[in-house]
Design a protein around this motif. Structure first.
Motif: not given
Length: 265
Positions: A155-169, A73-86
């Motif tokens: 922060p560990l879960k965040f960085i994994m989400v962040y790394l996967s979202t960078l694939a949008c580039f 349930a932790l780090v389950g907000t929409f940060v990855d969707f917002r980041m990928s959209h932008r």
């Protein structure tokens, strides 16, 4: 400068409250998974009347699944969707001209939603305790390591989400990347099945991988399957992977920016 990062955290919290139906539905999916897994494992382990399987009896498995729910349930907000959209829309260019570090700003956006997730976790755990009784808490040193592991998990879960979202580039479709990430982390973190049930070589590899820090490490410490030096090593591995992935993400972001093309005025 800190005020700027706190503003990112507040924006995420307000967004979660504004779109609370979607937010609660996403957490509801994790809660439903908890109920389903509790029902399955209660049958498999005989609800306390049968012997342990793979070192887990029913009380230990119930505690393990509660921790797995909290970590999911932790780090389950929409940060990855917002980041990928932008990134895909080119709006990331506006983020890059702001006087804040891009990676740290995304982390603070994640932190902004954590307190709401913690509140939901507390409600679900309270309901579970009301129906099934409180789980056994680990001893003092292990309890401190468990809390440390849960703090590092964010922060560990965040960085994994962040790394996967960078694939949008590099790709136009983020949904496939997200599904792949969720499948891999769900399996190798021990969120669905404890790593003790994996084949020996895979269990060892997964236990010392960055994915174990998302569920298995705090859960094993909480149920007493990892204590003393072993628990300390698991938390140290969790911290080591966090640092490695954090600075690795910085290097990858530099390469990702070379792929950025923004059209229009």
């Amino acid at each position: 400068m800190r005020a700027a990062y706190r503003a990112h955290a507040r924006a995420t919290a307000l967004s979660a409250l504004a779109y609370r139906a979607s937010f609660l539905l996403s957490l509801g999916g994790v809660a439903f998974q908890l109920v389903a897994l509790l029902a399955v494992w209660r049958v498999l382990l005989g609800g306390g009347s049968g012997g342990p399987i793979g070192g887990f009896d029913w009380p230990h498995m119930r505690s393990y699944l509660l921790v797995a729910f909290a970590s999911g349930a932790l780090v389950g907000t929409f940060v990855d969707f917002r980041m990928s959209h932008r990134i895909r829309s080119g709006l990331v260019a506006l983020d890059l001209v702001k006087p804040v570090d891009y990676q740290r700003a995304r982390l603070w956006e994640t932190i902004g939603g954590v307190w709401i997730e913690v509140a939901v976790i507390a409600v679900v755990v309270a309901v579970s305790v009301a129906f099934s009784g409180p789980p056994d808490l680990p001893a003092g040193p292990e309890l401190a390591l468990f809390v440390s592991s849960m703090v590092l998990l964010v922060p560990l879960k965040f960085i994994m989400v962040y790394l996967s979202t960078l694939a949008c580039f590099w790709t136009e479709n983020f949904v496939g990347v997200m599904w792949a990430r969720q499948a891999i982390t769900g399996l190798l973190s021990g969120a669905l099945v404890p790593l003790a049930y994996f084949p020996g070589w895979l269990a060892t590899a997964a236990q010392w991988s960055p994915f174990a820090g998302l569920t298995s490490t705090p859960a094993l410490i909480f149920v007493g399957h990892a204590s003393g030096r072993h628990a300390l090593l698991l938390v140290a591995a969790q911290l080591g992977w966090l640092l490695l992935l954090w600075f690795g993400a910085r290097a990858l972001f530099g390469r990702a920016l070379r792929q950025l093309t923004v059209h229009g005025g």
